[in-house]
Design a protein around this motif. Structure first.
Motif, PDB file in Angstrom:
ATOM      1  N   TRP A  32      -0.152   3.882   6.107  1.00 17.06           N
ATOM      2  CA  TRP A  32       0.240   3.258   4.836  1.00 17.06           C
ATOM      3  C   TRP A  32       1.720   3.470   4.577  1.00 17.06           C
ATOM      4  O   TRP A  32       2.433   2.536   4.188  1.00 17.06           O
ATOM      5  N   ALA A  33       2.210   4.690   4.792  1.00 18.25           N
ATOM      6  CA  ALA A  33       3.621   4.997   4.564  1.00 18.25           C
ATOM      7  C   ALA A  33       4.515   4.101   5.429  1.00 18.25           C
ATOM      8  O   ALA A  33       5.531   3.586   4.962  1.00 18.25           O
ATOM      9  N   ARG A  34       4.120   3.881   6.668  1.00 13.31           N
ATOM     10  CA  ARG A  34       4.883   2.987   7.558  1.00 13.31           C
ATOM     11  C   ARG A  34       4.910   1.570   7.003  1.00 13.31           C
ATOM     12  O   ARG A  34       5.926   0.883   7.060  1.00 13.31           O
ATOM     13  N   SER A  35       3.771   1.138   6.443  1.00  8.98           N
ATOM     14  CA  SER A  35       3.653  -0.240   5.967  1.00  8.98           C
ATOM     15  C   SER A  35       4.554  -0.521   4.763  1.00  8.98           C
ATOM     16  O   SER A  35       4.894  -1.672   4.499  1.00  8.98           O
ATOM     17  N   VAL A  36       4.923   0.530   4.030  1.00  2.22           N
ATOM     18  CA  VAL A  36       5.776   0.351   2.846  1.00  2.22           C
ATOM     19  C   VAL A  36       7.142   1.021   3.028  1.00  2.22           C
ATOM     20  O   VAL A  36       7.876   1.246   2.066  1.00  2.22           O
ATOM     21  N   ASP A  37       7.459   1.343   4.272  1.00  3.21           N
ATOM     22  CA  ASP A  37       8.772   1.920   4.628  1.00  3.21           C
ATOM     23  C   ASP A  37       9.081   3.241   3.927  1.00  3.21           C
ATOM     24  O   ASP A  37      10.213   3.482   3.494  1.00  3.21           O
ATOM     25  N   ILE A  38       8.069   4.093   3.801  1.00  2.00           N
ATOM     26  CA  ILE A  38       8.296   5.440   3.282  1.00  2.00           C
ATOM     27  C   ILE A  38       8.396   6.386   4.479  1.00  2.00           C
ATOM     28  O   ILE A  38       7.445   6.500   5.265  1.00  2.00           O
ATOM     29  N   LYS A 175      -0.073   6.468  -3.578  1.00  2.00           N
ATOM     30  CA  LYS A 175      -0.204   5.027  -3.829  1.00  2.00           C
ATOM     31  C   LYS A 175      -0.081   4.718  -5.316  1.00  2.00           C
ATOM     32  O   LYS A 175       0.591   3.757  -5.714  1.00  2.00           O
ATOM     33  N   TYR A 178       3.520   5.033  -6.259  1.00  2.00           N
ATOM     34  CA  TYR A 178       4.289   3.943  -5.644  1.00  2.00           C
ATOM     35  C   TYR A 178       4.052   2.618  -6.369  1.00  2.00           C
ATOM     36  O   TYR A 178       4.983   1.829  -6.570  1.00  2.00           O
ATOM     37  N   GLU A 179       2.811   2.389  -6.779  1.00  2.00           N
ATOM     38  CA  GLU A 179       2.459   1.124  -7.441  1.00  2.00           C
ATOM     39  C   GLU A 179       2.744   1.144  -8.942  1.00  2.00           C
ATOM     40  O   GLU A 179       2.470   0.165  -9.643  1.00  2.00           O
TER      41      GLU A 179
END
Length: 200
Positions: A32-38, A175, A178-179
Motif C-alpha cells: 500500500w505504501a508503494r502504491s501511494v509513494d510513501i 490509511k 492519509y485519507e
C-alpha cells in the motif's frame, strides 16, 4: 555474545530465513505504501544483510526499495564472511545499542525545518523495544507494540503514540490519516485513552 557464533555468515542467513517469520501483514502495508509513494525505512539494531534477507523472503524483490539503516557485517582480518569465524558486526555508531535510531531520524526533520516552504510529511515510527526509546520523541506518531515497555515510556514522557498488535492495525491507522479521516492528534489521544482503559 556474537563472538561465540562461528557459523559462516551465508549459512547464518540461510538458517534465519528458514526459521524466522516476519509479520505477514507488513507485506500488505509495504504494498500500500508503494502504491501511494510513501517511503518505508527500516531502522534496526540488527544487521543489514540479515534484515534485507528476511524482508526479501517476505515481500520479494521489491525489498530492494526499502532503505535499511542498521549495523553491518564485515570480514574479520585475514579471513572472509563465508568461512567459519570469518565475520563480525560493525556497529552503526558508538551508542549503547550500537545504533541510536534518533540520530538517523533527525536529518529528515532538519531537512524540512531548514526548508519551511517545502511541505513536511508526517513521520510515523513503529517499535517494540528499548532500542526504540531514543527514536520515540523524533517522530509525529509512534506505533508502540501493545504490552511492551515502550508504551509505558511514551505515557510517562508525553510522546504521541498509539498501540498496535501487528502491521494490519498500522496499515488501517495510516490509511485513515492519509485519507484525512483522522488526524495524528486524534489517533494519539485515542491511543492514550485505550491504554488507560485497559489498565483501569
Amino acid at each position: 555474545m556474537l563472538d561465540s557464533i562461528s557459523t559462516p555468515f551465508p549459512e547464518c542467513i540461510k538458517l534465519l530465513t528458514e526459521n524466522i517469520t516476519l509479520d505477514p501483514h507488513f507485506k500488505s502495508f509495504f504494498q500500500w505504501a508503494r502504491s501511494v509513494d510513501i517511503p518505508v525505512i527500516v531502522l534496526s539494531s540488527g544487521m543489514v544483510p540479515i534484515i534485507y534477507a528476511l524482508l526479501k523472503h517476505l515481500v520479494g524483490p521489491e525489498a530492494d526499495e526499502i532503505e535499511i539503516i542498521s549495523n553491518d557485517v564485515v570480514d574479520r582480518p585475514g579471513t572472509t564472511k563465508d568461512k567459519e569465524n570469518g565475520w563480525t558486526i560493525q556497529f552503526h555508531d558508538d551508542s549503547g545499542f550500537g545504533h541510536d535510531k534518533s540520530l538517523a531520524i533527525r536529518p529528515y526533520a532538519k531537512h524540512f525545518a531548514d526548508k519551511p516552504g517545502e511541505p513536511r510529511p508526517i513521520m510515523f515510527y513503529a517499535g517494540d523495544g528499548v532500542s526504540d526509546l531514543s527514536a520515540a520523541q523524533e517522530t509525529d506518531l509512534l506505533f508502540a507494540k501493545k504490552g511492551r515497555d515502550l508504551v509505558v515510556y511514551c505515557e510517562r514522557e508525553g510522546v504521541p503514540f498509539t498501540t498496535f498488535e501487528d502491521w494490519s492495525s498500522i496499515l488501517e491507522t495510516t490509511k485513515e490519516i492519509y485519507e484525512g479521516k483522522k488526524s495524528v492528534k486524534t489517533v494519539a489521544a485515542e491511543g492514550v485513552q485505550e491504554v488507560k482503559a485497559a489498565g483501569a
